[in-house]
Design a protein around this motif. Sequence first.
Motif, PDB file in Angstrom:
ATOM      1  N   UNK A  62       0.849  -1.193   0.000  1.00 41.87           N
ATOM      2  CA  UNK A  62       0.000   0.000   0.000  1.00 41.87           C
ATOM      3  C   UNK A  62       0.885   1.244   0.000  1.00 41.87           C
ATOM      4  N   UNK A  63       0.486   2.225  -0.769  1.00 41.52           N
ATOM      5  CA  UNK A  63       1.227   3.480  -0.816  1.00 41.52           C
ATOM      6  C   UNK A  63       2.416   3.468  -1.759  1.00 41.52           C
ATOM      7  N   UNK A  64       2.675   2.328  -2.413  1.00 39.18           N
ATOM      8  CA  UNK A  64       3.794   2.257  -3.358  1.00 39.18           C
ATOM      9  C   UNK A  64       3.393   2.942  -4.665  1.00 39.18           C
ATOM     10  N   UNK A  65       4.348   3.131  -5.531  1.00 42.17           N
ATOM     11  CA  UNK A  65       4.057   3.763  -6.820  1.00 42.17           C
ATOM     12  C   UNK A  65       3.161   2.848  -7.650  1.00 42.17           C
ATOM     13  N   UNK A  66       2.513   3.426  -8.636  1.00 36.65           N
ATOM     14  CA  UNK A  66       1.619   2.655  -9.503  1.00 36.65           C
ATOM     15  C   UNK A  66       2.389   1.547 -10.216  1.00 36.65           C
ATOM     16  N   UNK A  67       3.582   1.852 -10.689  1.00 35.32           N
ATOM     17  CA  UNK A  67       4.386   0.855 -11.402  1.00 35.32           C
ATOM     18  C   UNK A  67       4.759  -0.298 -10.481  1.00 35.32           C
ATOM     19  N   UNK A  68       5.092   0.002  -9.235  1.00 35.51           N
ATOM     20  CA  UNK A  68       5.488  -1.048  -8.293  1.00 35.51           C
ATOM     21  C   UNK A  68       4.284  -1.921  -7.914  1.00 35.51           C
ATOM     22  N   UNK A  69       3.136  -1.303  -7.687  1.00 36.30           N
ATOM     23  CA  UNK A  69       1.939  -2.079  -7.363  1.00 36.30           C
ATOM     24  C   UNK A  69       1.531  -2.971  -8.529  1.00 36.30           C
ATOM     25  N   UNK A  70       1.624  -2.450  -9.743  1.00 33.65           N
ATOM     26  CA  UNK A  70       1.292  -3.227 -10.930  1.00 33.65           C
ATOM     27  C   UNK A  70       2.281  -4.378 -11.104  1.00 33.65           C
ATOM     28  N   UNK A  71       3.563  -4.109 -10.877  1.00 36.32           N
ATOM     29  CA  UNK A  71       4.584  -5.159 -10.945  1.00 36.32           C
ATOM     30  C   UNK A  71       4.266  -6.267  -9.944  1.00 36.32           C
ATOM     31  N   UNK A  72       3.938  -5.900  -8.713  1.00 38.44           N
ATOM     32  CA  UNK A  72       3.648  -6.891  -7.688  1.00 38.44           C
ATOM     33  C   UNK A  72       2.425  -7.721  -8.057  1.00 38.44           C
ATOM     34  N   UNK A  73       1.381  -7.083  -8.584  1.00 45.27           N
ATOM     35  CA  UNK A  73       0.165  -7.807  -8.967  1.00 45.27           C
ATOM     36  C   UNK A  73       0.440  -8.761 -10.127  1.00 45.27           C
ATOM     37  N   UNK A  74       1.194  -8.307 -11.124  1.00 41.01           N
ATOM     38  CA  UNK A  74       1.529  -9.166 -12.263  1.00 41.01           C
ATOM     39  C   UNK A  74       2.425 -10.319 -11.821  1.00 41.01           C
ATOM     40  N   UNK A  75       3.376 -10.029 -10.965  1.00 42.21           N
ATOM     41  CA  UNK A  75       4.284 -11.056 -10.455  1.00 42.21           C
ATOM     42  C   UNK A  75       3.493 -12.127  -9.706  1.00 42.21           C
ATOM     43  N   UNK A  76       2.548 -11.719  -8.896  1.00 43.66           N
ATOM     44  CA  UNK A  76       1.730 -12.663  -8.137  1.00 43.66           C
ATOM     45  C   UNK A  76       0.913 -13.545  -9.081  1.00 43.66           C
ATOM     46  N   UNK A  77       0.377 -12.955 -10.149  1.00 48.36           N
ATOM     47  CA  UNK A  77      -0.395 -13.736 -11.114  1.00 48.36           C
ATOM     48  C   UNK A  77       0.493 -14.773 -11.811  1.00 48.36           C
ATOM     49  N   UNK A  78       1.710 -14.386 -12.143  1.00 45.58           N
ATOM     50  CA  UNK A  78       2.616 -15.294 -12.837  1.00 45.58           C
ATOM     51  C   UNK A  78       3.061 -16.420 -11.910  1.00 45.58           C
TER      52      UNK A  78
END
Length: 133
Positions: free
Chosen positions: A28-44
């Motif tokens: 929470x509170x991270x940059x949009x790019x970092x949050x998107x990276x984390x979400x994509x990484x979790x999906x992969x």
Amino acid sequence: MQKIPTNSLPSPAKTELSLDLAGPHVTAGASAAHRLYQALCEMIVSGLVKPGEPLPPSRTLAKQTGFRRNAVVTAYERLIADGFAEATVGSGTFVAARIPARAAEPNKPKIIVETPGQGAFALGCTHVDERAV
């Protein structure tokens, strides 16, 4: 006009991803790019997106998530750098064929702060000169 057959297989349809941008894996509170990276990484890593599957084009994902395209491009570049995705010029970005083992979330190192000793030259301690009182 006659269609010319090719040897390449048609690329699978690029559908929208159901990203979880508010889950426990996203800071929470991270940059949009970092949050998107984390979400994509979790999906992969969780297998929701299989190796070799295409990721949506950056413009499509930006429109879907409401993030700026620059944030999506940054997240894709980080996925590629970390080995979770591969990019082919003109073809798009795909989930890597061999997904790296994801290291467990690093434990925050415990910082031990020792209190300074009480002495004449102890750093961080100001002593009142008793003669001046």
